[in-house]
Design a protein around this motif. Structure first.
Motif, PDB file in Angstrom:
ATOM      1  N   GLN A 178     -41.494 105.552  -7.490  1.00  0.00           N
ATOM      2  CA  GLN A 178     -41.182 106.917  -7.907  1.00  0.00           C
ATOM      3  C   GLN A 178     -41.089 107.863  -6.714  1.00  0.00           C
ATOM      4  O   GLN A 178     -40.316 108.825  -6.735  1.00  0.00           O
ATOM      5  CB  GLN A 178     -42.245 107.417  -8.903  1.00  0.00           C
ATOM      6  CG  GLN A 178     -42.333 106.598 -10.184  1.00  0.00           C
ATOM      7  CD  GLN A 178     -40.980 106.399 -10.833  1.00  0.00           C
ATOM      8  OE1 GLN A 178     -40.311 107.344 -11.215  1.00  0.00           O
ATOM      9  NE2 GLN A 178     -40.555 105.143 -10.957  1.00  0.00           N
ATOM     10  N   TYR A 181     -37.662 108.381  -5.295  1.00  0.00           N
ATOM     11  CA  TYR A 181     -36.782 109.351  -5.944  1.00  0.00           C
ATOM     12  C   TYR A 181     -36.875 110.709  -5.250  1.00  0.00           C
ATOM     13  O   TYR A 181     -35.909 111.457  -5.185  1.00  0.00           O
ATOM     14  CB  TYR A 181     -37.160 109.526  -7.417  1.00  0.00           C
ATOM     15  CG  TYR A 181     -36.789 108.368  -8.306  1.00  0.00           C
ATOM     16  CD1 TYR A 181     -35.518 107.799  -8.260  1.00  0.00           C
ATOM     17  CD2 TYR A 181     -37.707 107.842  -9.193  1.00  0.00           C
ATOM     18  CE1 TYR A 181     -35.189 106.741  -9.079  1.00  0.00           C
ATOM     19  CE2 TYR A 181     -37.383 106.789 -10.026  1.00  0.00           C
ATOM     20  CZ  TYR A 181     -36.122 106.236  -9.962  1.00  0.00           C
ATOM     21  OH  TYR A 181     -35.795 105.190 -10.766  1.00  0.00           O
ATOM     22  N   ALA A 200     -33.766 111.219 -12.366  1.00  0.00           N
ATOM     23  CA  ALA A 200     -35.054 111.314 -11.689  1.00  0.00           C
ATOM     24  C   ALA A 200     -35.851 112.537 -12.145  1.00  0.00           C
ATOM     25  O   ALA A 200     -37.070 112.504 -12.223  1.00  0.00           O
ATOM     26  CB  ALA A 200     -34.849 111.355 -10.179  1.00  0.00           C
ATOM     27  N   MET A 203     -38.173 112.010 -14.925  1.00  0.00           N
ATOM     28  CA  MET A 203     -39.392 111.241 -14.671  1.00  0.00           C
ATOM     29  C   MET A 203     -40.408 112.039 -13.859  1.00  0.00           C
ATOM     30  O   MET A 203     -41.439 111.500 -13.465  1.00  0.00           O
ATOM     31  CB  MET A 203     -39.036 109.954 -13.920  1.00  0.00           C
ATOM     32  CG  MET A 203     -38.091 109.031 -14.686  1.00  0.00           C
ATOM     33  SD  MET A 203     -38.742 108.528 -16.309  1.00  0.00           S
ATOM     34  CE  MET A 203     -40.164 107.569 -15.811  1.00  0.00           C
ATOM     35  N   ASP A 207     -45.161 109.868 -12.106  1.00  0.00           N
ATOM     36  CA  ASP A 207     -45.164 108.960 -10.968  1.00  0.00           C
ATOM     37  C   ASP A 207     -46.469 108.181 -10.835  1.00  0.00           C
ATOM     38  O   ASP A 207     -46.574 107.294  -9.992  1.00  0.00           O
ATOM     39  CB  ASP A 207     -44.879 109.723  -9.675  1.00  0.00           C
ATOM     40  CG  ASP A 207     -45.836 110.881  -9.452  1.00  0.00           C
ATOM     41  OD1 ASP A 207     -46.462 111.332 -10.421  1.00  0.00           O
ATOM     42  OD2 ASP A 207     -45.948 111.336  -8.295  1.00  0.00           O
ATOM     43  N   THR A 331     -34.792 103.272 -14.629  1.00  0.00           N
ATOM     44  CA  THR A 331     -36.068 103.401 -13.940  1.00  0.00           C
ATOM     45  C   THR A 331     -36.798 102.064 -13.868  1.00  0.00           C
ATOM     46  O   THR A 331     -37.361 101.701 -12.823  1.00  0.00           O
ATOM     47  CB  THR A 331     -36.949 104.452 -14.637  1.00  0.00           C
ATOM     48  OG1 THR A 331     -36.273 105.711 -14.619  1.00  0.00           O
ATOM     49  CG2 THR A 331     -38.286 104.594 -13.938  1.00  0.00           C
TER      50      THR A 331
END
Length: 650
Positions: A178, A181, A200, A203, A207, A331
């Motif tokens: 993560q 990103y 991204a 999300m 993370d 993802t």
């Protein structure tokens, strides 16, 4: 071939970084060291920068990964304090070093079609052949071509260990994936295959695995799926990065090859989006060549089921259903690919660092067992690395006839192709296709050929006493000239060698090179392999063998010897003063790794050493400090007089 500029470039399946194109991360600011006083020895301006950062085909680690990687013990960025490895900070922040990497680290677009457009960090020759000297705790000289204190083994091993710590822990692995990103700006992506681009922003705040488990039904089930995927991937065989290497510059698909060639951005240009038809081809090459089976196990139908569940994440919940499912799909694929390629990269680094499971003699700062490593890496042997040797100086390179401490080759190109492999160039042992950049290696050779011997820095270390220098020359002619003839302008070093019995220094380096490999003489096997790798990389090779076994050590002219400490081929003597002592009186142990120079004894100080430093033990295998006892019967005054002359040798 010019070094590829550090520009925002499109990336396909960023070696575990992204499933799409992206913009390169911004350079770190601050922590810029002051430039040391630079000796004037051949390279200036742009030439010097290119020598310090021109890629030669080494592809050690994806740039994005390196910027996201942290030390497993301190949790600090891996790139923080590169001097712990003996790497030199570089004050230059120009186009060729926009990320503030130390001297010898490079950034260039990969040659490997499997990871097309990916920016890779590599190593070039200057990591080992540019050095700084300190005096009274202050950095006072930077010398191109001087042997550096780079500990390549420690660099590879720590990077591999930190990488392993990431993928073994599911929480760390998820967080690492993560973080990538955040390094790449999703708003500026050049679209390859729209369906594979996770959102991204959707999300954000997810993370950490612990945060997912505290979320809604969707997040909790996503966390369970992440844990399941992680367990499954760790049970799979580790991918071999050296198998089925595919190069864009020699790809069979002419249409794709032509596109990649003409689409390369010029300096200052932004990359153009990759047309879908080429993106699909690149994707097929990547998935098929890398055998990323795990990516096929994440089905969109499962993601659609997951996307219907309740979420506490406002960003996810606000996405339209199809976009939410696509985001989850992309993802998880990104996470699985990151896992697979982290494992593959760690295995590759461990092979470079060790290649076997036995006990090595530590290479430590400023040394490496290059040919032992070549045996294990190229020929898949399992031998201990017990003969580390010093990096030689590079000045007067064009005048050297036979290279290496035992004078075993006349082919500068082949030995430098081998160096590129040792520094992390990927090569396929079946096809001999590699990421080696022959044109860049030849440019680095030309730049190295311009390096001249450094002048004794009188402003820092004091003026040379001319009367002592003249008397010291007489002592040199009496005690040293027989083996160390003066190098005449325009002449070459010749083929002067001395037997192991006569020189009496540690014999392992010369003896190890003479051991056969796979039933063939090692020089023949090595020559055959390097010719094939060189030819596959587009380099010109000669039909005849240019390697030999001598079982002796070369004796060459002494040129600026004051700038080449420590001494003997294995770095077992800290100063020229100690080299002029009988072996029994030389230090049995001494600190190495620090840069504090002793302008009296001509070498690194053995007391009050700075950091980093470790203890060199001359009783360990490969570290013997005996032999070369010429001039060791001199009186103390004459010994110091001879040293005065050695300061002036150029």
């Amino acid at each position: 071939m010019c070094i590829r500029k550090l520009l925002p470039l499109v990336a396909l399946l960023m070696a575990g970084c992204r499933g799409c194109g992206s913009v390169e991360p911004k350079p770190e600011e601050g922590n810029t060291p002051l430039a040391p006083i630079s000796t004037s020895n051949g390279l200036v301006g742009e030439e010097r920068i290119r020598f310090h950062h021109l890629a030669e085909g080494s592809e050690v680690y994806p740039l994005s990964w390196l910027l996201a990687l942290t030390n497993r013990n301190t949790n600090k960025p891996f790139l923080e304090n590169p001097e712990r490895f003996g790497l030199l900070p570089d004050p230059d922040r120009g186009a060729q070093n926009a990320y503030g990497l130390p001297v010898g680290l490079t950034v260039a677009e990969t040659s490997d079609l499997r990871f097309s457009k990916l920016q890779m960090v590599g190593i070039n020759c200057s990591a080992c052949h540019v050095n700084d000297l300190s005096f009274n705790g202050e950095r006072v000289a930077r010398i191109d071509g001087a042997p550096n204190l780079f500990d390549l083994g420690a660099f590879y091993t720590e990077m591999a260990g930190d990488t392993t710590a990431v993928f073994q822990d599911v929480s760390k692995a998820w967080n690492f994936a993560q973080r990538l990103y955040k390094i790449y700006n999703p708003a500026e992506y050049s679209i390859l295959v729209a369906a594979q681009i996770p959102d991204a922003k959707a999300m954000e705040g997810l993370d950490k695995l612990s945060g997912l488990r505290e979320g809604g039904e969707l997040e909790q089930n996503l966390a369970d799926q992440i844990a399941t995927l992680h367990k499954r991937e760790l049970e799979r065989p580790v991918l071999d990065l050296c198998k089925e290497v595919k190069l864009s510059r020699r790809d069979d698909d002419k249409e794709l090859h032509d596109y990649l060639k003409r689409s390369a951005p010029k300096p200052g240009e932004q990359p153009k989006p990759v047309p879908k038809e080429f993106a699909a081809k690149l994707l097929d090459v990547h998935v098929q060549a890398m055998h990323l089976e795990g990516l096929k196990g994440i089905e969109m139908k499962e993601m659609e089921t997951l996307a219907k569940q309740k979420s506490k994440s406002r960003a996810l919940a606000n996405l339209p259903f199809r976009a939410r499912a696509a985001t989850l799909h992309g993802t998880l694929k990104h996470f699985v690919e990151t896992l697979q390629l982290l494992r593959a990269r760690a295995a590759f680094l461990f092979r470079l660092a060790q290649g076997h499971k036995g006990k090595d003699t530590l290479s430590m700062f400023g040394r490496i067992d290059a040919f032992g490593g070549a045996r294990n890496f190229i020929f898949k042997q399992n031998l201990a690395l017990n003969a580390p040797i010093s990096y030689p100086h590079l000045w007067n390179l064009k005048q050297i006839e036979w290279f290496h401490w035992d004078g075993n080759t006349t082919s500068l190109l082949e030995r430098n192709v081998g160096q590129a492999i040792g520094l992390g160039a990927i090569f396929d042992p079946k096809t001999f296709v590699s990421t080696v950049l022959v044109e860049n290696i030849e440019e680095l050779e030309a730049l190295a050929g311009k390096i001249t011997p450094p002048v004794w820095p009188e402003k820092v270390f004091g003026r040379i006493d001319e009367a002592k220098r003249a008397k010291g020359e007489e002592l040199f002619n009496t005690h040293c000239l027989e083996c160390h003839q003066h190098l005449k302008p325009g002449g070459n070093t010749g083929d002067r060698r001395v037997s192991l019995a006569k020189i009496g220094t540690d014999p392992l380096r010369a003896k190890n090179f003479a051991r056969p490999v796979n039933g063939k003489p090692f020089d023949q096997a090595l020559s055959d392999a390097l010719k094939k790798i060189t030819k596959a990389a587009g380099g010109a090779v000669r039909a005849h063998k240019e390697w030999r076994v001598t079982k002796e050590y070369a004796s060459r002219p002494l040129v600026a010897p004051w700038a080449t400490a420590p001494y003997l081929h294995n770095n077992s003597v800290p100063t020229l003063y100690h080299l002029l002592l009988p072996a029994k009186d030389r230090p049995k142990t001494f600190p190495v790794g620090h840069r504090e120079y002793d302008p009296v004894k001509l070498g690194y100080t053995t007391v009050g050493a700075g950091q980093p430093s470790v203890i060199f033990d001359t009783t360990e295998e490969g570290n013997i400090n005996t032999g070369h006892e010429y001039g060791t019967d001199l009186k103390e005054a004459d010994r110091m007089t001879l040293l005065e002359y050695l300061k002036s040798l150029r």
